[in-house]
Design a protein around this motif. Structure first.
Motif, short mmCIF file in Angstrom:
data_model
loop_
_atom_site.label_atom_id
_atom_site.label_comp_id
_atom_site.label_asym_id
_atom_site.label_seq_id
_atom_site.Cartn_x
_atom_site.Cartn_y
_atom_site.Cartn_z
N THR A 1 0.84 -1.20 0.00
CA THR A 1 0.00 0.00 0.00
C THR A 1 0.88 1.24 0.00
N GLY A 2 0.65 2.12 -0.98
CA GLY A 2 1.47 3.31 -1.14
C GLY A 2 2.60 3.06 -2.12
N THR A 3 3.53 3.99 -2.19
CA THR A 3 4.68 3.86 -3.09
C THR A 3 5.96 4.06 -2.30
N GLY A 4 7.02 3.37 -2.73
CA GLY A 4 8.29 3.50 -2.04
C GLY A 4 9.45 3.12 -2.92
N THR A 5 10.52 3.90 -2.84
CA THR A 5 11.76 3.55 -3.52
C THR A 5 12.91 3.67 -2.53
N ILE A 6 13.90 2.77 -2.68
CA ILE A 6 15.10 2.82 -1.84
C ILE A 6 16.30 2.44 -2.69
N ALA A 7 17.30 3.29 -2.69
CA ALA A 7 18.54 3.04 -3.45
C ALA A 7 18.26 2.63 -4.89
N ASP B 1 15.07 -9.86 -6.91
CA ASP B 1 15.71 -8.55 -6.84
C ASP B 1 16.40 -8.31 -5.50
N ILE B 2 15.97 -9.06 -4.47
CA ILE B 2 16.40 -8.74 -3.11
C ILE B 2 17.92 -8.82 -2.93
N PRO B 3 18.60 -9.86 -3.48
CA PRO B 3 20.07 -9.86 -3.33
C PRO B 3 20.74 -8.62 -3.92
N TYR B 4 20.17 -8.10 -5.02
CA TYR B 4 20.75 -6.91 -5.65
C TYR B 4 20.48 -5.67 -4.80
N LEU B 5 19.28 -5.60 -4.22
CA LEU B 5 18.97 -4.51 -3.30
C LEU B 5 19.95 -4.51 -2.13
N ARG B 6 20.23 -5.71 -1.62
CA ARG B 6 21.07 -5.80 -0.42
C ARG B 6 22.55 -5.60 -0.71
N ARG B 7 22.89 -5.45 -1.98
CA ARG B 7 24.25 -5.00 -2.29
C ARG B 7 24.32 -3.48 -2.20
N LYS B 8 23.18 -2.83 -2.34
CA LYS B 8 23.13 -1.37 -2.27
C LYS B 8 22.95 -0.87 -0.84
N ILE B 9 22.45 -1.76 0.04
CA ILE B 9 22.24 -1.36 1.43
C ILE B 9 22.95 -2.36 2.35
N ASN C 1 30.26 -4.06 0.43
CA ASN C 1 29.90 -3.75 -0.96
C ASN C 1 29.67 -2.26 -1.19
N ASP C 2 30.32 -1.43 -0.35
CA ASP C 2 30.19 0.03 -0.49
C ASP C 2 28.72 0.46 -0.63
N PRO C 3 27.89 0.09 0.35
CA PRO C 3 26.46 0.38 0.22
C PRO C 3 26.19 1.88 0.23
N ILE D 1 31.07 6.58 10.06
CA ILE D 1 30.69 6.12 8.72
C ILE D 1 29.79 7.17 8.05
N ASN D 2 28.86 7.72 8.83
CA ASN D 2 27.99 8.78 8.33
C ASN D 2 28.78 10.03 7.95
N ASP D 3 29.77 10.38 8.78
CA ASP D 3 30.61 11.55 8.48
C ASP D 3 31.35 11.38 7.17
N ASN D 4 31.59 10.12 6.79
CA ASN D 4 32.28 9.85 5.52
C ASN D 4 31.31 9.79 4.33
N GLY D 5 30.06 10.15 4.57
CA GLY D 5 29.12 10.31 3.46
C GLY D 5 28.04 9.27 3.32
N LYS D 6 28.10 8.20 4.13
CA LYS D 6 27.07 7.15 4.03
C LYS D 6 25.80 7.60 4.77
N THR D 7 24.65 7.26 4.19
CA THR D 7 23.37 7.47 4.86
C THR D 7 23.16 6.35 5.88
N VAL D 8 22.70 6.72 7.07
CA VAL D 8 22.45 5.73 8.12
C VAL D 8 21.04 5.92 8.67
N ILE D 9 20.27 4.82 8.71
CA ILE D 9 18.97 4.81 9.38
C ILE D 9 19.08 3.78 10.51
N MET D 10 18.86 4.24 11.73
CA MET D 10 19.07 3.38 12.90
C MET D 10 17.82 3.33 13.76
N ALA D 11 17.29 2.13 13.95
CA ALA D 11 16.18 1.91 14.88
C ALA D 11 16.75 1.67 16.27
#
Length: 227
Positions: free
Chosen positions: A59-65, A76-84, A158-160, A187-197
């Motif tokens: 339900t709804g729309t979503g894109t990630i990487a 597709d999931i293994p390819y997604l998980r190379r990006k994240i 994999n340089d996510p 890691i974030n200071d070096n430019g990576k996006t981080v989402i932390m629960a």
């Protein structure tokens, strides 16, 4: 201007036909550090699972990487998980393999073949989290904080474009939690996006950043003083 790495519009997240979170509208830019907070059972893990393809978005729309979460197929999931890169609360290291072998396993699984290149990459990511000298140790020979550092290094192989950390300090004592979050901040200071629960509000006060809260089946931005 920073690119949007995660975009969710009018998203409702279900688990077994039960609404967990509804009406999620969120854009995350490259290079942001974002906390997802909330009590146990409020939907933090379901939210994260949706982002890495463990829960189907219906339900709804979503894109990630660059991946569409609605049309995402199992293949597709293994390819997604190379990006994240994903960091779990319970580390999820292979217990019968050394630190180095844990890293090699991931690289082979994601298509790496050159042994020299693999070892260079392993040394690079372990150095970045302060674990280079422990490559031959088995997971049970490491402290919880050391295991989580290895897990973070594994997520970087994999340089996510994005790191998803689901309660990465949940099994750690307060001092070790601070050390692990310092690694994620670097890691974030070096430019990576981080989402932390997390439900560790003390860490939020020590390392303030943009914060979303899961509550009453929805998710909304909060000011740190009100968390």
């Amino acid at each position: 201007m920073s690119e949007t790495i995660l975009s969710l519009k009018n998203v409702t997240i279900y688990q077994e036909n039960r609404v967990i979170l509804s009406q999620i509208n969120l854009d995350v830019k490259e290079g942001e550090f974002l906390y997802i907070i909330g009590k146990t059972g409020t939907g933090k893990s379901s939210f994260m699972k949706t982002l890495y393809g463990d829960l189907q978005l219906t339900t709804g729309t979503g894109t990630i990487a660059g991946f569409d979460l609605v049309s995402l197929k199992e293949s597709d999931i293994p390819y997604l998980r190379r990006k994240i890169g994903i960091v779990f609360q319970d580390f999820q290291l292979l217990p019968d393999r050394s630190v180095n072998e844990n890293m090699l396993f991931v690289l082979r699984a994601t298509g790496w073949t050159d042994k020299t290149e693999m070892q260079v990459k392993i040394d690079e990511v372990l150095s970045s989290v302060g674990m280079k000298g422990l490559t031959n140790k088995m997971p049970h020979q490491l402290s919880g904080g050391e295991q989580q550092r290895v897990a973070i290094a594994r997520a970087l192989l994999n340089d996510p474009e994005l790191i998803l950390a689901d309660e990465p300090t949940g099994n750690l004592d307060p001092q070790t939690s601070v050390e692990v979050l310092s690694v994620l901040k670097k890691i974030n200071d070096n430019g990576k996006t981080v989402i932390m629960a997390t439900h560790d509000y003390a860490l939020l006060m020590k390392f303030p950043s943009k914060t979303l809260k899961c509550e009453d089946n929805t998710i909304f931005e909060v000011v740190q003083k009100t968390v």
